[in-house]
Design a protein around this motif. Structure first.
Motif, PDB file in Angstrom:
ATOM      1  N   GLY A  43       0.815  -1.222   0.000  1.00  0.00           N
ATOM      2  CA  GLY A  43       0.000   0.000   0.000  1.00  0.00           C
ATOM      3  C   GLY A  43       0.840   1.259   0.000  1.00  0.00           C
ATOM      4  N   LEU A  44       1.926   1.245   0.753  1.00  0.00           N
ATOM      5  CA  LEU A  44       2.816   2.407   0.816  1.00  0.00           C
ATOM      6  C   LEU A  44       3.347   2.752  -0.569  1.00  0.00           C
ATOM      7  CD1 LEU A  44       4.722   4.437   2.376  1.00  0.00           C
ATOM      8  CD2 LEU A  44       6.382   2.571   2.337  1.00  0.00           C
ATOM      9  N   TYR A  45       3.869   1.767  -1.278  1.00  0.00           N
ATOM     10  CA  TYR A  45       4.460   2.046  -2.588  1.00  0.00           C
ATOM     11  C   TYR A  45       3.407   2.372  -3.635  1.00  0.00           C
ATOM     12  CZ  TYR A  45       8.851   0.823  -0.527  1.00  0.00           C
ATOM     13  OH  TYR A  45       9.955   0.818   0.294  1.00  0.00           O
ATOM     14  N   ARG A  46       2.255   1.748  -3.555  1.00  0.00           N
ATOM     15  CA  ARG A  46       1.183   2.105  -4.494  1.00  0.00           C
ATOM     16  C   ARG A  46       0.762   3.563  -4.308  1.00  0.00           C
ATOM     17  NH1 ARG A  46      -1.525  -3.573  -3.808  1.00  0.00           N
ATOM     18  NH2 ARG A  46      -0.528  -4.633  -5.553  1.00  0.00           N
ATOM     19  N   LYS A  47       0.667   3.977  -3.051  1.00  0.00           N
ATOM     20  CA  LYS A  47       0.307   5.368  -2.766  1.00  0.00           C
ATOM     21  C   LYS A  47       1.435   6.313  -3.174  1.00  0.00           C
ATOM     22  CE  LYS A  47      -0.957   8.405   1.045  1.00  0.00           C
ATOM     23  NZ  LYS A  47      -1.102   8.528   2.486  1.00  0.00           N
ATOM     24  N   MET A  48       2.674   5.938  -2.839  1.00  0.00           N
ATOM     25  CA  MET A  48       3.820   6.794  -3.106  1.00  0.00           C
ATOM     26  C   MET A  48       3.964   7.097  -4.603  1.00  0.00           C
ATOM     27  SD  MET A  48       7.915   6.143  -2.399  1.00  0.00           S
ATOM     28  CE  MET A  48       7.597   5.268  -0.909  1.00  0.00           C
ATOM     29  N   PHE A  49       3.743   6.090  -5.450  1.00  0.00           N
ATOM     30  CA  PHE A  49       3.959   6.253  -6.882  1.00  0.00           C
ATOM     31  C   PHE A  49       2.658   6.371  -7.681  1.00  0.00           C
ATOM     32  CE2 PHE A  49       7.798   3.748  -5.506  1.00  0.00           C
ATOM     33  CZ  PHE A  49       8.690   4.803  -5.612  1.00  0.00           C
ATOM     34  N   ALA A  50       1.542   6.631  -7.009  1.00  0.00           N
ATOM     35  CA  ALA A  50       0.225   6.642  -7.668  1.00  0.00           C
ATOM     36  C   ALA A  50       0.149   7.593  -8.861  1.00  0.00           C
ATOM     37  CB  ALA A  50      -0.866   6.993  -6.655  1.00  0.00           C
ATOM     38  N   ALA A  51       0.764   8.745  -8.775  1.00  0.00           N
ATOM     39  CA  ALA A  51       0.653   9.740  -9.840  1.00  0.00           C
ATOM     40  C   ALA A  51       1.692   9.553 -10.943  1.00  0.00           C
ATOM     41  CB  ALA A  51       0.780  11.145  -9.243  1.00  0.00           C
ATOM     42  N   TRP A  52       2.566   8.599 -10.807  1.00  0.00           N
ATOM     43  CA  TRP A  52       3.622   8.383 -11.798  1.00  0.00           C
ATOM     44  C   TRP A  52       3.048   7.673 -13.018  1.00  0.00           C
ATOM     45  CZ3 TRP A  52       9.274   8.262 -10.377  1.00  0.00           C
ATOM     46  CH2 TRP A  52       9.523   9.035  -9.242  1.00  0.00           C
ATOM     47  N   PRO A  53       3.667   7.853 -14.195  1.00  0.00           N
ATOM     48  CA  PRO A  53       3.207   7.131 -15.397  1.00  0.00           C
ATOM     49  C   PRO A  53       3.244   5.619 -15.152  1.00  0.00           C
ATOM     50  CG  PRO A  53       4.849   8.800 -15.960  1.00  0.00           C
ATOM     51  CD  PRO A  53       4.800   8.726 -14.461  1.00  0.00           C
ATOM     52  N   GLY A  54       2.242   4.909 -15.663  1.00  0.00           N
ATOM     53  CA  GLY A  54       2.064   3.490 -15.399  1.00  0.00           C
ATOM     54  C   GLY A  54       3.290   2.626 -15.575  1.00  0.00           C
ATOM     55  N   GLU A  55       4.001   2.784 -16.667  1.00  0.00           N
ATOM     56  CA  GLU A  55       5.164   1.938 -16.931  1.00  0.00           C
ATOM     57  C   GLU A  55       6.262   2.136 -15.879  1.00  0.00           C
ATOM     58  OE1 GLU A  55       8.410   1.906 -20.417  1.00  0.00           O
ATOM     59  OE2 GLU A  55       6.361   1.578 -21.098  1.00  0.00           O
ATOM     60  N   VAL A  56       6.523   3.400 -15.544  1.00  0.00           N
ATOM     61  CA  VAL A  56       7.533   3.707 -14.530  1.00  0.00           C
ATOM     62  C   VAL A  56       7.033   3.269 -13.151  1.00  0.00           C
ATOM     63  CG1 VAL A  56       8.797   5.586 -13.399  1.00  0.00           C
ATOM     64  CG2 VAL A  56       8.442   5.626 -15.879  1.00  0.00           C
ATOM     65  N   ARG A  57       5.782   3.611 -12.843  1.00  0.00           N
ATOM     66  CA  ARG A  57       5.191   3.256 -11.551  1.00  0.00           C
ATOM     67  C   ARG A  57       5.255   1.753 -11.307  1.00  0.00           C
ATOM     68  NH1 ARG A  57       0.152   4.875 -12.367  1.00  0.00           N
ATOM     69  NH2 ARG A  57      -0.351   2.853 -13.219  1.00  0.00           N
ATOM     70  N   ASP A  58       4.817   0.972 -12.282  1.00  0.00           N
ATOM     71  CA  ASP A  58       4.784  -0.484 -12.110  1.00  0.00           C
ATOM     72  C   ASP A  58       6.178  -1.052 -11.888  1.00  0.00           C
ATOM     73  OD1 ASP A  58       2.064  -0.232 -12.434  1.00  0.00           O
ATOM     74  OD2 ASP A  58       2.061  -0.965 -14.510  1.00  0.00           O
ATOM     75  N   ALA A  59       7.166  -0.539 -12.622  1.00  0.00           N
ATOM     76  CA  ALA A  59       8.541  -1.022 -12.452  1.00  0.00           C
ATOM     77  C   ALA A  59       9.081  -0.662 -11.065  1.00  0.00           C
ATOM     78  CB  ALA A  59       9.435  -0.446 -13.544  1.00  0.00           C
ATOM     79  N   LEU A  60       8.812   0.551 -10.607  1.00  0.00           N
ATOM     80  CA  LEU A  60       9.284   0.967  -9.278  1.00  0.00           C
ATOM     81  C   LEU A  60       8.638   0.136  -8.170  1.00  0.00           C
ATOM     82  CD1 LEU A  60       9.324   4.838  -9.696  1.00  0.00           C
ATOM     83  CD2 LEU A  60      11.298   3.382  -9.197  1.00  0.00           C
ATOM     84  N   ILE A  61       7.340  -0.045  -8.271  1.00  0.00           N
ATOM     85  CA  ILE A  61       6.635  -0.843  -7.252  1.00  0.00           C
ATOM     86  C   ILE A  61       7.164  -2.270  -7.249  1.00  0.00           C
ATOM     87  CG2 ILE A  61       4.408  -1.834  -6.604  1.00  0.00           C
ATOM     88  CD1 ILE A  61       3.125   0.809  -7.609  1.00  0.00           C
TER      89      ILE A  61
END
Length: 173
Positions: A43-61
Motif C-alpha cells: 500500500g505504501l508504494y502504491r500510494k507513493m507512486f500513484a501519480a507516476w506514469p504506469g510503466e515507470v510506476r509499475d517497475a518501481l513498485i
C-alpha cells in the motif's frame, strides 16, 4: 548542496539527547520478517507512486516489493553508525550555499516500533539539527516541509524539493 532530510552522524547525537535515539547497530531481520515487511509495504508504494506514469510506476513498485530490496534497506540501516563515522571523517559540512529541507512526518514503519513521544523527540531533534547545519554555512537555509516523511520526501513534496534545487541554483549562478 540540497540535503533532503539528511543524516549527519555527529550532529544527530548532539541534537538527539534521548539514549534510545542514539545511532547504534540495528539487526537485519530474518527472511520471514523481510517477507512480512514486503507484504505490508504494498500500500505504501502504491500510494507513493500513484501519480507516476504506469510503466515507470509499475517497475518501481515491482522493484521495491522484493525481499532483496527490503534486505538491502535493512543492511544499510544495520551499519548506519559505521558509515556515519566515515561521514564524520570527511570533516564539517562544506561551507557552500545549502538548503536543508526537513521532513517532520513519521514513516509508517517507525509508528509500529517507537512510542509517540519518542517519535516527537526524534522529529524535534531533526529540526534542530538541520537548522544548526544550515546556520553553519554561508547562505544556508532550513525549510520544514510539513507534508513530507523521511522515506518519501521526494514524492510527498516534489514541488518543494524542485523549488529548493532551483533556489539554490539561482544563488550560485
Amino acid at each position: 548542496m540540497v540535503y533532503l532530510d539528511s543524516f549527519a552522524h555527529e550532529e544527530w547525537d548532539i541534537h538527539h539527547t534521548d539514549e534510545r535515539l542514539r545511532l547504534k547497530p540495528q539487526p537485519v531481520p530474518g527472511a520471514l520478517m523481510l517477507r512480512l515487511i514486503t507484504l505490508l509495504s504494498r500500500g505504501l508504494y502504491r500510494k507513493m507512486f500513484a501519480a507516476w506514469p504506469g510503466e515507470v510506476r509499475d517497475a518501481l513498485i515491482a522493484r521495491h516489493l522484493t525481499v532483496d530490496a527490503r534486505r538491502a534497506g535493512a543492511l544499510e540501516r544495520s551499519n548506519q553508525h559505521q558509515w556515519g563515522e566515515k561521514l564524520m571523517g570527511a570533516g564539517p559540512v562544506p561551507g557552500r550555499p545549502a538548503v536543508m529541507p526537513t521532513a517532520p512526518g513519521i514513516d509508517a514503519a517507525l509508528r509500529l516500533t517507537m512510542p509517540e513521544r519518542l517519535l516527537q523527540e526524534m522529529t524535534e531533534g531533526k529540526i534542530r539539527m538541520h537548522r544548526a547545519m544550515a546556520a553553519s554555512v554561508a547562505h544556508g537555509e532550513h525549510r520544514v516541509l510539513a507534508g513530507a516523511k523521511h522515506s518519501t520526501i521526494g514524492t510527498d513534496c516534489p514541488d518543494e524539493v524542485v523549488r529548493a534545487i532551483f533556489d539554490l541554483w539561482r544563488r550560485v549562478r
